[in-house]
Design a protein around this motif. Structure first.
Motif, PDB file in Angstrom:
ATOM      1  N   ARG A  73      20.790  39.309  59.877  1.00  0.00           N
ATOM      2  CA  ARG A  73      21.251  38.753  58.609  1.00  0.00           C
ATOM      3  C   ARG A  73      22.624  38.140  58.830  1.00  0.00           C
ATOM      4  O   ARG A  73      23.546  38.806  59.321  1.00  0.00           O
ATOM      5  CB  ARG A  73      21.336  39.869  57.558  1.00  0.00           C
ATOM      6  CG  ARG A  73      21.907  39.427  56.228  1.00  0.00           C
ATOM      7  CD  ARG A  73      20.866  38.723  55.369  1.00  0.00           C
ATOM      8  NE  ARG A  73      21.433  38.299  54.095  1.00  0.00           N
ATOM      9  CZ  ARG A  73      21.856  37.057  53.841  1.00  0.00           C
ATOM     10  NH1 ARG A  73      21.756  36.113  54.755  1.00  0.00           N
ATOM     11  NH2 ARG A  73      22.357  36.751  52.669  1.00  0.00           N
ATOM     12  N   ARG A  74      22.726  36.856  58.533  1.00  0.00           N
ATOM     13  CA  ARG A  74      24.003  36.141  58.702  1.00  0.00           C
ATOM     14  C   ARG A  74      24.438  35.543  57.385  1.00  0.00           C
ATOM     15  O   ARG A  74      23.621  35.163  56.563  1.00  0.00           O
ATOM     16  CB  ARG A  74      23.811  34.970  59.685  1.00  0.00           C
ATOM     17  CG  ARG A  74      23.716  35.354  61.129  1.00  0.00           C
ATOM     18  CD  ARG A  74      23.730  34.098  61.997  1.00  0.00           C
ATOM     19  NE  ARG A  74      22.623  33.205  61.694  1.00  0.00           N
ATOM     20  CZ  ARG A  74      21.490  33.169  62.373  1.00  0.00           C
ATOM     21  NH1 ARG A  74      21.320  33.969  63.403  1.00  0.00           N
ATOM     22  NH2 ARG A  74      20.540  32.334  62.043  1.00  0.00           N
ATOM     23  N   TYR A  75      25.770  35.478  57.202  1.00  0.00           N
ATOM     24  CA  TYR A  75      26.320  34.620  56.155  1.00  0.00           C
ATOM     25  C   TYR A  75      26.953  33.446  56.879  1.00  0.00           C
ATOM     26  O   TYR A  75      27.997  33.601  57.489  1.00  0.00           O
ATOM     27  CB  TYR A  75      27.384  35.342  55.341  1.00  0.00           C
ATOM     28  CG  TYR A  75      26.865  36.446  54.465  1.00  0.00           C
ATOM     29  CD1 TYR A  75      26.142  36.159  53.302  1.00  0.00           C
ATOM     30  CD2 TYR A  75      27.093  37.771  54.786  1.00  0.00           C
ATOM     31  CE1 TYR A  75      25.670  37.180  52.493  1.00  0.00           C
ATOM     32  CE2 TYR A  75      26.630  38.792  53.982  1.00  0.00           C
ATOM     33  CZ  TYR A  75      25.920  38.486  52.834  1.00  0.00           C
ATOM     34  OH  TYR A  75      25.466  39.496  52.024  1.00  0.00           O
ATOM     35  N   ALA A  83      18.782  43.034  51.567  1.00  0.00           N
ATOM     36  CA  ALA A  83      17.688  42.449  52.356  1.00  0.00           C
ATOM     37  C   ALA A  83      16.407  43.252  52.134  1.00  0.00           C
ATOM     38  O   ALA A  83      15.324  42.685  51.932  1.00  0.00           O
ATOM     39  CB  ALA A  83      18.066  42.414  53.836  1.00  0.00           C
ATOM     40  N   LEU A  84      16.537  44.591  52.133  1.00  0.00           N
ATOM     41  CA  LEU A  84      15.361  45.441  51.913  1.00  0.00           C
ATOM     42  C   LEU A  84      14.772  45.203  50.521  1.00  0.00           C
ATOM     43  O   LEU A  84      13.558  45.253  50.324  1.00  0.00           O
ATOM     44  CB  LEU A  84      15.728  46.926  52.055  1.00  0.00           C
ATOM     45  CG  LEU A  84      16.135  47.403  53.448  1.00  0.00           C
ATOM     46  CD1 LEU A  84      16.362  48.902  53.437  1.00  0.00           C
ATOM     47  CD2 LEU A  84      15.076  47.035  54.469  1.00  0.00           C
ATOM     48  N   ALA A  85      15.650  44.947  49.563  1.00  0.00           N
ATOM     49  CA  ALA A  85      15.192  44.733  48.187  1.00  0.00           C
ATOM     50  C   ALA A  85      14.568  43.353  48.013  1.00  0.00           C
ATOM     51  O   ALA A  85      14.021  43.052  46.952  1.00  0.00           O
ATOM     52  CB  ALA A  85      16.363  44.902  47.218  1.00  0.00           C
ATOM     53  N   ILE A  94      24.267  41.649  60.164  1.00  0.00           N
ATOM     54  CA  ILE A  94      23.286  42.591  60.706  1.00  0.00           C
ATOM     55  C   ILE A  94      22.658  41.975  61.940  1.00  0.00           C
ATOM     56  O   ILE A  94      22.187  40.827  61.922  1.00  0.00           O
ATOM     57  CB  ILE A  94      22.208  42.917  59.662  1.00  0.00           C
ATOM     58  CG1 ILE A  94      22.853  43.636  58.476  1.00  0.00           C
ATOM     59  CG2 ILE A  94      21.121  43.791  60.269  1.00  0.00           C
ATOM     60  CD1 ILE A  94      21.885  43.915  57.357  1.00  0.00           C
ATOM     61  N   GLU A  95      22.676  42.743  63.041  1.00  0.00           N
ATOM     62  CA  GLU A  95      22.252  42.201  64.332  1.00  0.00           C
ATOM     63  C   GLU A  95      21.211  43.127  64.933  1.00  0.00           C
ATOM     64  O   GLU A  95      21.529  44.231  65.347  1.00  0.00           O
ATOM     65  CB  GLU A  95      23.495  42.085  65.242  1.00  0.00           C
ATOM     66  CG  GLU A  95      23.219  41.785  66.682  1.00  0.00           C
ATOM     67  CD  GLU A  95      23.271  40.297  66.948  1.00  0.00           C
ATOM     68  OE1 GLU A  95      24.373  39.797  67.197  1.00  0.00           O
ATOM     69  OE2 GLU A  95      22.205  39.639  66.907  1.00  0.00           O
TER      70      GLU A  95
END
Ligand code: ATP
Ligand code: MG
Lengths: 242, 293
Positions: free
Chosen positions: A26-28, A63-65, A34-35
């Motif tokens: 997960r990147r902004y 992300a899970l949601a 998150i890597e």
């Protein structure tokens, strides 16, 4: 623990985990938060997620949601998870039972909402407005709203952080009870090491975009993890603080 | 938050020609010692004291001959005129005509303003297409276009209804857009988490969230509608309260003129009362409107 009797329909699908996350990225923009994160939560398992501020706990939970897009990896969950946020997020224009039944597609929504509100000790406030609630009561309604969906995965993002210490302890008991009854997999994001120790079957510490430490709660008399050991994992020198 | 600020501005704008604002009403008074002694009812009675005294002084001045009836007739004379016009004249008919004009213009203005507001509130594309034009037209005081409207539409019913609709459209439009845009994104996110469809999002979250702002627009629009009607009826009307006033001016009947002014005021107060009733009913959940439970 295993004596829990599930309704037949649930029992048919009782096998399998509540969520499996593999190689999540997960990147902004260009900042990677998150890597390659891996995580698996079973039904009925209570997982607490610790980590220093800004390490990406909320990002993982969102992300899970399914609230944010992900840039790599996979999230496999049988159904849409339920979420309780740090703020109660009750709709101020709806009565409590309408709030609790928000998104519930059943004809007997009011009865179901009433049951859920009774479970959190607010069964006599069905038609009240959210503005007449205290902070702890509002957060209990938010819990009822999440549980009435009968989720297989319950995501809690510091739901008790804004409450006073006494209310928080009461909420711990309530959550423990509710989770025992409904048996969802739970991911609880928290800053409170004691909260994690008190509630979780498994404690995770997040660092550098992945799960850096994992501890399974002691069952049947083995020694529980010490507070200072956990604080050490969080980068706090517990001897100088306590 | 900015909702409140907005309604504050609106109230100031309305204040000139309409009812007392909520603050000066009977409810939200601090529990001071005087308040406790008198009670809410006592305070309400007290607030009527000054207007009553003024009317009595006015009556007395007129009776004593200090006020020429040509300038300002006595209140009792105005009341007698009202009865006479109501029983033998066209007062009731004129009143109905005026109310119908206001209602028609209000309905059209609300439909147009609300419709455009919803479109622009929901769609950035619609905003790009519509919003600048509306804002530019809005910059013109709507009464300034009156000569043009008369050239276009003459001085018949259409012109009057058009003018009312024009005055109503903008406050409704602006407050609808604002209301929709102000809806808490965290609640929209909650809607997604709870699995609401787009339609359910609109019905359960966006519209209720926008409602306080929309009702503020309605309240403001009521005041504008009334102002537009007074102006429109003053010019070339053949019936209606404004016509009554203009007709009376020809014959220097100040009693009729004062009567029409009082009627305009009463209807303004009634309209504001209706708007406030709507707010109390529809916004019962809102700490600033609903009665505490
Ligand atoms: N919308 C966003 N855009 C850009 N960066 C973001 C965004 N949201 C979060 N971040 C960044 O991602 C990182 C992780 O944020 P996150 O909110 O997940 O932290 P957290 O572990 O929940 O922290 P806390 O314990 O303080 O709540 C932070 O560095 C933050 O600045
Ligand atoms: Mg966070």
């Amino acid at each position: 623990m295993n004596a829990h009797v599930a309704p037949l329909s649930a029992a048919l699908f009782e096998t399998g985990p509540a969520v499996v996350v593999s190689n999540l990225v997960r990147r902004y923009g260009s900042r990677v938060v998150i890597e390659k994160l891996n995580l698996r939560i079973e039904r009925g398992e209570f997982v607490a997620l610790l980590g220093e501020s800004g390490c990406g706990k909320t990002t993982l939970l969102r992300a899970l949601a399914g609230l944010d897009p992900i840039q790599g990896g996979r999230i496999v969950a049988p159904r849409r998870p339920a979420v309780v946020f740090q703020e109660h997020r009750l709709l101020p224009w709806d009565s409590l039972w309408r709030n609790v039944s928000l998104g519930l597609q059943v004809p007997d929504a009011r009865e179901r909402a009433a049951e859920a509100l009774t479970e959190v000790g607010l069964g006599d406030r069905l038609d009240d407005w959210p503005r007449n609630l205290s902070g702890g009561q509002a957060q209990r309604v938010a819990l009822a709203r999440a549980l009435v969906q009968q989720p297989e995965l319950l995501l809690l993002d510091e739901p008790f952080a804004a409450l006073d210490a006494l209310t928080r302890i009461r909420m711990h008991e309530l959550v423990r009870e509710l989770v025992a009854n409904h048996q969802p997999g739970v991911l609880l994001v928290t800053h409170d090491v004691d909260e994690a120790i008190a509630l979780a079957d498994r404690i995770l510490v997040m660092r550098n975009g992945a799960i850096a430490f994992e501890h399974r709660a002691a069952r049947n008399g083995s020694t529980p993890i010490s507070r200072s050991e956990l604080l050490g994992e969080l980068g706090v020198d517990s001897h100088s603080t306590h | 938050m900015s909702n409140l600020e907005l309604s504050g501005i609106d109230r100031a704008a309305i204040g000139a020609n309409s009812a007392p604002s909520a603050q000066s009403g009977n409810s939200a008074l601090a529990p001071t010692a005087a308040n406790r002694k008198l009670g809410a009812r006592g305070l309400q009675l007290l607030s009527w004291l000054a207007p009553m005294v003024l009317v009595i002084i006015w009556e007395w001045l007129a009776q004593a001959g200090w006020l020429s009836p040509q300038v300002l007739p006595a209140p009792s004379k105005v009341i007698r005129t009202a009865f006479k016009l109501a029983t033998t004249g066209t007062l009731l008919n004129d009143l109905v005509v005026s109310l119908l004009r206001a209602a028609a213009g209000f309905a059209i203005g609300t439909a147009v303003g609300g419709g455009l507001g919803i479109l622009v509130g929901f769609s950035r594309i619609a905003e790009g297409l519509i919003d600048r034009s509306v804002q530019m037209i809005r910059a013109v005081p709507f009464l300034a276009v009156l000569p043009l409207v008369i050239v276009w539409l003459g001085v018949g019913e259409t012109q009057k209804i058009f003018l009312v609709a024009l005055g109503v459209t903008f406050p409704i439009y602006i407050n609808t857009v604002l209301g929709i845009r102000q809806v808490d994104p965290k609640l929209l996110e909650l809607g997604r988490v709870q699995g609401l469809s787009s339609l359910q999002q609109i019905r359960r979250i966006i519209l209720p969230g926008a409602l306080p702002s929309i009702l503020t627009g309605v309240r403001y629009a009521l005041a504008t509608a009334w102002l537009a009607l007074v102006v429109a009826e003053t010019i070339g009307a053949q019936s209606g309260i404004g016509f009554l006033a203009m007709d009376a001016r020809e014959f220097l009947r100040t009693d009729v003129i004062v009567l029409t002014i009082v009627i305009y005021a009463l209807i303004g107060v009634t309209a504001d009362g209706i708007a406030r009733f709507l707010e109390r009913r529809l916004l019962a959940w809102h700490p600033n409107y609903g009665a505490a439970r």
